[in-house]
Motif scaffolding. Structure first.
Motif, PDB file in Angstrom:
ATOM      1  N   LYS A 267       0.937  -0.970   0.106  1.00 22.40           N
ATOM      2  CA  LYS A 267      -0.071  -0.200  -0.123  1.00 22.40           C
ATOM      3  C   LYS A 267       1.003   1.278  -0.636  1.00 22.40           C
ATOM      4  O   LYS A 267       1.977   1.641   0.870  1.00 22.40           O
ATOM      5  CB  LYS A 267      -0.792   0.112   1.419  1.00 22.40           C
ATOM      6  N   VAL A 268       0.888   2.084  -1.084  1.00 20.92           N
ATOM      7  CA  VAL A 268       1.761   3.087  -0.985  1.00 20.92           C
ATOM      8  C   VAL A 268       0.636   4.835  -1.073  1.00 20.92           C
ATOM      9  O   VAL A 268      -0.154   4.800  -1.204  1.00 20.92           O
ATOM     10  CB  VAL A 268       1.914   3.405  -2.513  1.00 20.92           C
ATOM     11  N   LYS A 269       1.315   5.758  -0.661  1.00 23.89           N
ATOM     12  CA  LYS A 269       1.105   6.603  -0.458  1.00 23.89           C
ATOM     13  C   LYS A 269       1.262   7.523  -1.498  1.00 23.89           C
ATOM     14  O   LYS A 269       2.369   7.613  -2.297  1.00 23.89           O
ATOM     15  CB  LYS A 269       0.625   7.789   0.642  1.00 23.89           C
ATOM     16  N   ILE A 270       0.046   8.835  -2.191  1.00 21.42           N
ATOM     17  CA  ILE A 270       0.549   9.666  -2.749  1.00 21.42           C
ATOM     18  C   ILE A 270       1.973   9.800  -2.525  1.00 21.42           C
ATOM     19  O   ILE A 270       2.507  10.414  -1.289  1.00 21.42           O
ATOM     20  CB  ILE A 270      -0.358  11.128  -3.120  1.00 21.42           C
ATOM     21  N   GLY A 271       3.081  10.377  -3.510  1.00 19.01           N
ATOM     22  CA  GLY A 271       4.175  10.904  -3.324  1.00 19.01           C
ATOM     23  C   GLY A 271       4.995  10.386  -2.406  1.00 19.01           C
ATOM     24  O   GLY A 271       6.580  10.195  -2.471  1.00 19.01           O
ATOM     25  N   GLU A 272       4.441   8.709  -2.628  1.00 15.87           N
ATOM     26  CA  GLU A 272       5.459   7.914  -2.232  1.00 15.87           C
ATOM     27  C   GLU A 272       6.692   7.328  -3.273  1.00 15.87           C
ATOM     28  O   GLU A 272       6.366   7.151  -4.342  1.00 15.87           O
ATOM     29  CB  GLU A 272       5.239   6.743  -1.361  1.00 15.87           C
ATOM     30  N   LYS A 273       7.866   6.811  -2.794  1.00 15.15           N
ATOM     31  CA  LYS A 273       8.439   6.745  -4.145  1.00 15.15           C
ATOM     32  C   LYS A 273       8.098   5.407  -4.588  1.00 15.15           C
ATOM     33  O   LYS A 273       7.963   4.215  -3.518  1.00 15.15           O
ATOM     34  CB  LYS A 273      10.551   6.468  -3.657  1.00 15.15           C
ATOM     35  N   LEU A 274       8.266   4.896  -6.008  1.00  8.86           N
ATOM     36  CA  LEU A 274       8.489   4.066  -6.258  1.00  8.86           C
ATOM     37  C   LEU A 274       9.242   3.032  -6.960  1.00  8.86           C
ATOM     38  O   LEU A 274       9.812   1.973  -6.829  1.00  8.86           O
ATOM     39  CB  LEU A 274       6.929   4.082  -7.494  1.00  8.86           C
ATOM     40  N   GLY A 275      10.512   3.782  -7.266  1.00 10.59           N
ATOM     41  CA  GLY A 275      11.619   3.700  -7.955  1.00 10.59           C
ATOM     42  C   GLY A 275      12.611   4.564  -8.753  1.00 10.59           C
ATOM     43  O   GLY A 275      11.775   5.641  -8.540  1.00 10.59           O
ATOM     44  N   GLU A 276      13.336   3.748  -8.783  1.00 10.71           N
ATOM     45  CA  GLU A 276      14.714   5.178  -9.518  1.00 10.71           C
ATOM     46  C   GLU A 276      15.189   4.417 -10.817  1.00 10.71           C
ATOM     47  O   GLU A 276      15.424   3.548 -10.385  1.00 10.71           O
ATOM     48  CB  GLU A 276      15.577   5.669  -8.781  1.00 10.71           C
ATOM     49  N   VAL A 277      15.771   5.408 -11.317  1.00 10.61           N
ATOM     50  CA  VAL A 277      16.844   4.830 -13.096  1.00 10.61           C
ATOM     51  C   VAL A 277      18.095   5.184 -12.136  1.00 10.61           C
ATOM     52  O   VAL A 277      18.417   6.841 -12.594  1.00 10.61           O
ATOM     53  CB  VAL A 277      16.005   5.218 -14.243  1.00 10.61           C
ATOM     54  N   ARG A 278      19.004   4.294 -12.796  1.00 13.51           N
ATOM     55  CA  ARG A 278      20.500   5.120 -12.193  1.00 13.51           C
ATOM     56  C   ARG A 278      21.400   4.368 -13.961  1.00 13.51           C
ATOM     57  O   ARG A 278      20.511   3.852 -14.377  1.00 13.51           O
ATOM     58  CB  ARG A 278      20.873   4.254 -11.482  1.00 13.51           C
ATOM     59  N   ASP A 279      22.251   5.892 -13.906  1.00 14.12           N
ATOM     60  CA  ASP A 279      22.925   5.603 -15.163  1.00 14.12           C
ATOM     61  C   ASP A 279      23.927   3.964 -14.556  1.00 14.12           C
ATOM     62  O   ASP A 279      24.386   3.615 -13.489  1.00 14.12           O
ATOM     63  CB  ASP A 279      24.157   6.684 -15.005  1.00 14.12           C
ATOM     64  N   TYR A 280      24.766   4.148 -15.546  1.00 18.56           N
ATOM     65  CA  TYR A 280      25.838   2.490 -15.587  1.00 18.56           C
ATOM     66  C   TYR A 280      27.140   2.442 -14.028  1.00 18.56           C
ATOM     67  O   TYR A 280      27.659   1.551 -14.036  1.00 18.56           O
ATOM     68  CB  TYR A 280      26.401   1.894 -16.954  1.00 18.56           C
ATOM     69  N   PHE A 281      27.287   4.084 -13.666  1.00 18.85           N
ATOM     70  CA  PHE A 281      28.122   3.958 -12.762  1.00 18.85           C
ATOM     71  C   PHE A 281      27.182   4.253 -10.752  1.00 18.85           C
ATOM     72  O   PHE A 281      28.288   4.972 -10.488  1.00 18.85           O
ATOM     73  CB  PHE A 281      28.729   5.335 -12.707  1.00 18.85           C
ATOM     74  N   GLY A 282      26.179   4.024 -11.184  1.00 15.76           N
ATOM     75  CA  GLY A 282      25.148   3.869  -9.952  1.00 15.76           C
ATOM     76  C   GLY A 282      24.016   5.579  -9.367  1.00 15.76           C
ATOM     77  O   GLY A 282      23.983   5.385  -8.437  1.00 15.76           O
ATOM     78  N   ASN A 283      25.051   6.549 -10.340  1.00 15.79           N
ATOM     79  CA  ASN A 283      24.104   7.917 -10.237  1.00 15.79           C
ATOM     80  C   ASN A 283      22.899   7.880 -10.508  1.00 15.79           C
ATOM     81  O   ASN A 283      22.267   7.119 -11.280  1.00 15.79           O
ATOM     82  CB  ASN A 283      24.756   8.765 -11.049  1.00 15.79           C
ATOM     83  N   VAL A 284      21.901   8.498  -9.504  1.00 11.70           N
ATOM     84  CA  VAL A 284      20.262   8.518  -9.636  1.00 11.70           C
ATOM     85  C   VAL A 284      20.358   9.722 -11.092  1.00 11.70           C
ATOM     86  O   VAL A 284      20.695  10.701 -11.131  1.00 11.70           O
ATOM     87  CB  VAL A 284      19.598   8.195  -8.813  1.00 11.70           C
ATOM     88  N   LYS A 285      19.376   9.068 -11.843  1.00 12.85           N
ATOM     89  CA  LYS A 285      18.754   9.844 -13.117  1.00 12.85           C
ATOM     90  C   LYS A 285      17.601  10.722 -13.361  1.00 12.85           C
ATOM     91  O   LYS A 285      17.062  11.511 -13.320  1.00 12.85           O
ATOM     92  CB  LYS A 285      18.564   8.557 -14.511  1.00 12.85           C
ATOM     93  N   GLU A 286      16.870   9.201 -12.366  1.00 16.80           N
ATOM     94  CA  GLU A 286      15.108   9.601 -12.235  1.00 16.80           C
ATOM     95  C   GLU A 286      14.625   9.105 -11.460  1.00 16.80           C
ATOM     96  O   GLU A 286      15.219   8.077 -10.665  1.00 16.80           O
ATOM     97  CB  GLU A 286      14.288   9.754 -13.518  1.00 16.80           C
ATOM     98  N   GLU A 287      14.193  10.182 -10.315  1.00 10.63           N
ATOM     99  CA  GLU A 287      13.371   8.946  -9.705  1.00 10.63           C
ATOM    100  C   GLU A 287      11.641   9.712  -9.626  1.00 10.63           C
ATOM    101  O   GLU A 287      11.441   9.934  -9.988  1.00 10.63           O
ATOM    102  CB  GLU A 287      13.224   9.764  -7.638  1.00 10.63           C
ATOM    103  N   TYR A 288      10.963   8.196  -9.325  1.00 10.28           N
ATOM    104  CA  TYR A 288       9.926   7.864  -9.655  1.00 10.28           C
ATOM    105  C   TYR A 288       8.677   8.251  -8.551  1.00 10.28           C
ATOM    106  O   TYR A 288       9.122   7.114  -7.385  1.00 10.28           O
ATOM    107  CB  TYR A 288       9.118   7.323 -10.784  1.00 10.28           C
ATOM    108  N   LEU A 289       7.847   8.948  -8.497  1.00 11.66           N
ATOM    109  CA  LEU A 289       7.112   9.076  -7.185  1.00 11.66           C
ATOM    110  C   LEU A 289       4.641   8.295  -7.574  1.00 11.66           C
ATOM    111  O   LEU A 289       4.693   8.300  -8.458  1.00 11.66           O
ATOM    112  CB  LEU A 289       6.498  10.143  -6.707  1.00 11.66           C
ATOM    113  N   SER A 290       4.608   7.470  -6.508  1.00 11.08           N
ATOM    114  CA  SER A 290       3.163   7.786  -6.392  1.00 11.08           C
ATOM    115  C   SER A 290       1.901   8.569  -7.003  1.00 11.08           C
ATOM    116  O   SER A 290       2.871   9.717  -6.087  1.00 11.08           O
ATOM    117  CB  SER A 290       1.913   6.849  -5.278  1.00 11.08           C
ATOM    118  N   GLU A 291       1.385   8.505  -7.642  1.00  9.80           N
ATOM    119  CA  GLU A 291       0.397   9.669  -8.426  1.00  9.80           C
ATOM    120  C   GLU A 291      -0.773   9.694  -7.148  1.00  9.80           C
ATOM    121  O   GLU A 291      -1.160  10.848  -7.941  1.00  9.80           O
ATOM    122  CB  GLU A 291       0.380   9.547  -9.543  1.00  9.80           C
ATOM    123  N   SER A 292      -0.701   8.082  -6.648  1.00 11.09           N
ATOM    124  CA  SER A 292      -1.906   8.636  -5.904  1.00 11.09           C
ATOM    125  C   SER A 292      -2.166   7.299  -4.923  1.00 11.09           C
ATOM    126  O   SER A 292      -0.533   6.473  -4.640  1.00 11.09           O
ATOM    127  CB  SER A 292      -3.030   7.949  -7.069  1.00 11.09           C
TER     128      SER A 292
END
Length: 319
Positions: A267-292
């Motif tokens: 169960k997630v809340k709006i704005g809660e982090k769903l996950g992230e995409v990182r580059d091949y060096f482990g650096n975060v490129k994008e974070e994704y949050l729940s819309e609801s």
């Protein structure tokens, strides 16, 4: 439905009451031939369409359809049942996720298709002819090669109120934990609904695998729906399910490596982090949050991710 099938059969395989015929439905202008089993019952009744393998890497549903086609006895059927297994044989043999090998398109995003379109569009067009001729449509899916999910069912909110309610209640009879509404027009059930045919899209399975227990569960679920439609006899089993209003799919906006931060059925809340995409060096490129607020129905499980691919889906409760 009978006439459409008869067009693909030789005289020696003419459809008759209390018979089962098998063959291939050619997709004009392509090399695709869809294997089918057509069951004409001993008594009159509804025309049912069952498809599996719209996505080639979803194995539990394909094996379920193959076994149902083999096991259902025409003598116990009222009406007709057409089972296509699989719809997308080239994608199945290529072990492809989502897309088709001929045009790189997602078959379940091009309905109702085009008679003179790309290969995927032509497949969708042929299937749509049978959708229009059916009284009820069951599209079986589940757990693509890179996808984890909790069993759930999608029904279309398109069409009149009676049709929508029929689809919603029939979806619940599969006994899967969640039933969610959809207003999509370019998927299999959306196209069928716009043509006036009620039905649903079912999801059961995990990560491009299949098991005997999953197939048995899937078969029992489908047979329960067929009993509710009076296509076969027997007691209809009613299970407790949670009805959800819609499903919000989060899509990748960057290529790289996908790291989920949630689990299935969480169960997630709006704005809660769903996950992230990182580059091949482990650096975060994008974070994704729940819309609801909602419940996680599926998660992509592969490390590799490309832009525009789905990442996760959150089912939103009825308000």
């Amino acid at each position: 439905m009978i006439q459409l099938i008869q067009n693909h059969l030789s005289e020696s395989k003419e459809t008759k009451e209390n018979t089962k015929v098998r063959g291939f439905i050619p997709v004009p202008g392509t090399s695709v031939e869809m294997p089918f089993t057509f069951i004409q019952g001993a008594k009159p009744g509804k025309a049912i369409l069952i498809t599996a393998g719209v996505h080639g890497g979803e194995y539990p549903c394909i094996e379920t359809a193959i076994q149902l086609a083999k096991e259902i006895d025409p003598a116990e059927v009222s009406g007709t049942i057409l089972i296509i297994h699989p719809v997308n044989p080239a994608a199945f043999l290529a072990r492809m996720q989502y897309y088709g090998p001929f045009d790189g398109k997602n078959l379940n995003r091009v309905f109702p298709g085009k008679a003179t379109g790309t290969v995927s569009e032509r497949i969708a067009y042929e299937v749509h002819q049978f959708q229009q001729a059916a009284d009820f449509y069951l599209d079986l899916h589940g757990g693509d090669i890179h996808e984890g999910l909790v069993p759930f069912v999608i029904y279309s909110k398109l069409g009149n109120k009676e049709q929508v309610e029929h689809s919603r209640l029939a979806s619940a009879l599969l006994g899967f934990p969640y039933v969610v509404g959809s207003v999509s027009e370019n998927g299999s059930i959306g196209a069928a609904a716009k043509a006036g045919t009620p039905g649903f899209l079912a999801e059961l399975g995990q990560c491009g695998r299949w098991s005997v227990s999953e197939v048995n569960e899937y078969k029992s679920a489908v047979l329960n729906v067929l009993r509710s439609l009076h296509v076969i006899s027997g007691e209809v089993i009613h299970s407790k399910v949670e009805f959800l209003d819609k499903m919000l799919v989060t899509t990748a906006t960057a290529d790289g490596c996908w790291y989920p931060a949630v689990q299935l059925e969480q169960k997630v809340k709006i704005g809660e982090k769903l996950g992230e995409v990182r580059d091949y060096f482990g650096n975060v490129k994008e974070e994704y949050l729940s819309e609801s607020d909602g419940v996680v129905l599926y998660l992509v499980t592969s490390l590799a991710i490309t832009s525009n691919d789905p990442l996760a889906a959150v089912g939103v409760s009825v308000t």
